[in-house]
Enzyme design. Structure first.
Site, short mmCIF file in Angstrom:
data_model
loop_
_atom_site.label_atom_id
_atom_site.label_comp_id
_atom_site.label_asym_id
_atom_site.label_seq_id
_atom_site.Cartn_x
_atom_site.Cartn_y
_atom_site.Cartn_z
N ASN A 185 -35.55 23.84 -21.48
CA ASN A 185 -36.09 24.16 -20.17
C ASN A 185 -36.77 22.92 -19.57
O ASN A 185 -36.66 21.83 -20.13
CB ASN A 185 -37.10 25.32 -20.32
CG ASN A 185 -37.11 26.23 -19.11
OD1 ASN A 185 -37.08 25.75 -17.97
ND2 ASN A 185 -37.15 27.53 -19.32
N ASP A 235 -28.93 30.53 -9.57
CA ASP A 235 -28.50 31.78 -8.95
C ASP A 235 -29.27 32.92 -9.62
O ASP A 235 -28.72 33.69 -10.39
CB ASP A 235 -26.98 31.95 -9.09
CG ASP A 235 -26.47 33.12 -8.25
OD1 ASP A 235 -27.24 33.63 -7.42
OD2 ASP A 235 -25.31 33.53 -8.44
N ASN A 289 -40.64 22.19 -10.16
CA ASN A 289 -40.66 23.52 -9.57
C ASN A 289 -41.71 24.39 -10.25
O ASN A 289 -42.00 24.25 -11.42
CB ASN A 289 -39.28 24.18 -9.64
CG ASN A 289 -39.07 24.98 -10.91
OD1 ASN A 289 -39.48 26.14 -11.00
ND2 ASN A 289 -38.46 24.36 -11.92
C1 FMN Z 1 -35.92 25.18 -9.19
C2 FMN Z 1 -35.63 25.50 -10.64
C3 FMN Z 1 -35.75 26.81 -11.06
C4 FMN Z 1 -35.50 27.13 -12.41
N1 FMN Z 1 -35.61 28.43 -12.81
C5 FMN Z 1 -35.34 28.75 -14.09
C6 FMN Z 1 -35.41 30.10 -14.51
O1 FMN Z 1 -35.65 31.02 -13.74
N2 FMN Z 1 -35.17 30.35 -15.83
C7 FMN Z 1 -34.85 29.38 -16.74
O2 FMN Z 1 -34.62 29.68 -17.92
N3 FMN Z 1 -34.77 28.09 -16.34
C8 FMN Z 1 -34.99 27.76 -15.06
N4 FMN Z 1 -34.91 26.45 -14.66
C9 FMN Z 1 -34.60 25.40 -15.67
C10 FMN Z 1 -33.13 24.99 -15.65
O3 FMN Z 1 -32.29 26.07 -15.98
C11 FMN Z 1 -32.87 23.83 -16.62
O4 FMN Z 1 -33.02 24.27 -17.95
C12 FMN Z 1 -33.81 22.65 -16.39
O5 FMN Z 1 -33.94 22.39 -15.02
C13 FMN Z 1 -33.34 21.36 -17.09
O6 FMN Z 1 -32.07 20.96 -16.65
P1 FMN Z 1 -31.83 19.83 -15.51
O7 FMN Z 1 -32.61 18.61 -15.91
O8 FMN Z 1 -30.34 19.64 -15.50
O9 FMN Z 1 -32.33 20.41 -14.23
C14 FMN Z 1 -35.14 26.11 -13.33
C15 FMN Z 1 -35.02 24.80 -12.87
C16 FMN Z 1 -35.26 24.47 -11.55
C17 FMN Z 1 -35.11 23.05 -11.10
#
Ligand code: FMN
Length: 385
Positions: free
Chosen positions: A289, A69, A115
């Site tokens: 991240n 979001d 992404n």
């Molecule tokens: C489409 C997408 C956009 C993201 N945008 C951001 C962002 O703007 N800032 C940020 O700190 N992390 C961003 N993330 C990273 C996520 O917050 C998270 O740290 C990362 O995806 C690892 O967690 P997961 O394996 O549960 O997805 C993004 C991840 C995805 C998939």
């Protein structure tokens, strides 16, 4: 049930499906009785889940990671799904369109995403207004929340000025939390801002959002803004964090300040970060991240990933790497620094792994896409056993 909806959503382009499903949820939540039913089904209600971290009262330890979001547009909907906290952003001073579309891709065989969004967001001013509106329309103590907090042993609602039956760290009493759902502000720099000037962008976002978020996360770890991750080096980091820390401490009431790191750091960089955290009394770390590595992908997904090209990888193939970084961070900080663990959490067991390694709370993102809206409740049930 969700698997049917997911099959439909996965036929759409990933970013389109994201907004389609969130707008559908918004339509449902705009009808009061429907929202109540959704909330009853998805919101964990066990009072043992409540915890005070950085002096803030979290209704449960399962949050939504940054980037979901970005513009603080779906807070009511996410609250209805039971999230203990939501990290909005990454927010930059000026609005940005981000990278060219398509920029978000699924790797279903590995339950992963790639992404390269590039910090698309409405800019800090618009997002601040949206958060002001959210705050104005959110009663700090809905009766249900009060009941929950009392059940959990708090002698008074957590944002009533610190009169809590549970420990709030000294000096942090009276830090107003949002009794419903805690909001983190994840801040970054605009693409065109040179790294030497980056600290100014972080300060602009910090000042603008100060009154409308509960805690801050400095994001220097996204792989999709050219050069951003160089800000994880010691001198650059000290400049940004030192400046924000000074700003924070000059205020009558400070906000918890956290740093979000990449899972691709060298052992030396991790050591530097632990030292900086100690030096400036950082409140916590979000680890981690997305990764730029494709090593842990299956061979089928490797072929797909090659076609997709640049971007940060998240989901299942990130779990092990983010667990390793978490373990090392806990060791370096002697378990004293709260860590919000992110990376590859799909089930309660994944969250438990992170908590057992020393994380204080967890965040989901890719798991939410693959597992659906029951994810918070399911994880909470498991970690509450
Ligand atoms: C489409 C997408 C956009 C993201 N945008 C951001 C962002 O703007 N800032 C940020 O700190 N992390 C961003 N993330 C990273 C996520 O917050 C998270 O740290 C990362 O995806 C690892 O967690 P997961 O394996 O549960 O997805 C993004 C991840 C995805 C998939």
């Amino acid at each position: 049930m969700y698997s049917l909806l997911r099959n439909l959503l996965f036929k759409m382009e990933a970013e389109q499906a994201h907004y389609f499903s969130m707008n559908l949820l918004r339509a449902a939540c705009s009808i009061g009785p429907v929202r109540k039913i959704i909330s009853k089904c998805f919101t964990p209600s066990q009072p043992e889940l409540i915890r005070t971290v950085f002096g803030l009262p979290f209704r449960n330890p399962v949050g939504l990671g940054a980037g979901f979001d970005k513009n603080a547009s779906y807070l009511r909907e996410l609250e209805t799904l039971g999230f203990g906290f939501v990290e909005i952003g990454t927010v930059t001073p000026l609005p940005q369109a981000g990278n060219e579309k398509p920029r978000s891709f699924r790797l279903p065989a590995d339950k992963a995403l790639i992404n390269r969004m590039g910090f698309n967001n409405d800019g800090v001013k618009v997002i601040r207004e949206r958060l002001e509106e959210w705050k104005a329309n959110t009663t700090p103590h809905p009766p249900s929340a009060d009941k929950l907090y009392r059940k959990a042993g708090f002698v008074a609602p957590p944002d009533s000025g610190g009169e809590l039956g549970r420990s709030l760290p000294a000096g942090r009493q009276g830090n107003r939390g949002n009794a419903r759902m805690i909001i983190g502000g994840n801040i970054g720099k605009n693409k065109n801002t040179p790294n030497e000037e980056a600290w100014k962008d972080y300060e602009i976002c910090f000042n603008e959002l100060f009154d409308v978020v509960d805690y801050f996360v400095v994001n220097v770890s996204s792989p999709n803004t050219p050069g951003l991750r160089a800000l994880q080096d010691k001198d650059a980091l000290l400049k940004i964090l030192g400046n924000l820390n000074q700003n924070n401490r000059s205020r009558p009431e400070r906000k918890p300040l956290l740093l979000k790191i990449a899972p691709d750091l060298t052992p030396e960089q991790l050591k530097d970060i632990a030292e900086i955290a100690d030096e400036i009394n950082l409140d916590g770390i979000v680890s981690s991240n997305t990764t730029i590595s494709r090593e842990r992908l299956s061979s089928a997904s490797k072929v797909q990933a090659e076609k997709i090209g640049m971007g940060g990888l998240s989901g299942k193939p990130l779990k092990e790497a983010s667990d390793e970084v978490l373990q090392e961070l806990v060791r370096l900080t002697k378990g004293k620094l709260p860590i919000i663990a992110s990376g590859g959490i799909f089930k309660g067991e994944d969250a438990k792994d992170k908590l057992n390694l020393g994380a204080t709370m967890v965040q989901v993102w890719t798991g939410f896409i693959y597992e659906g809206p029951t994810i918070v409740n399911k994880i909470c049930k498991k970690i509450n056993l």
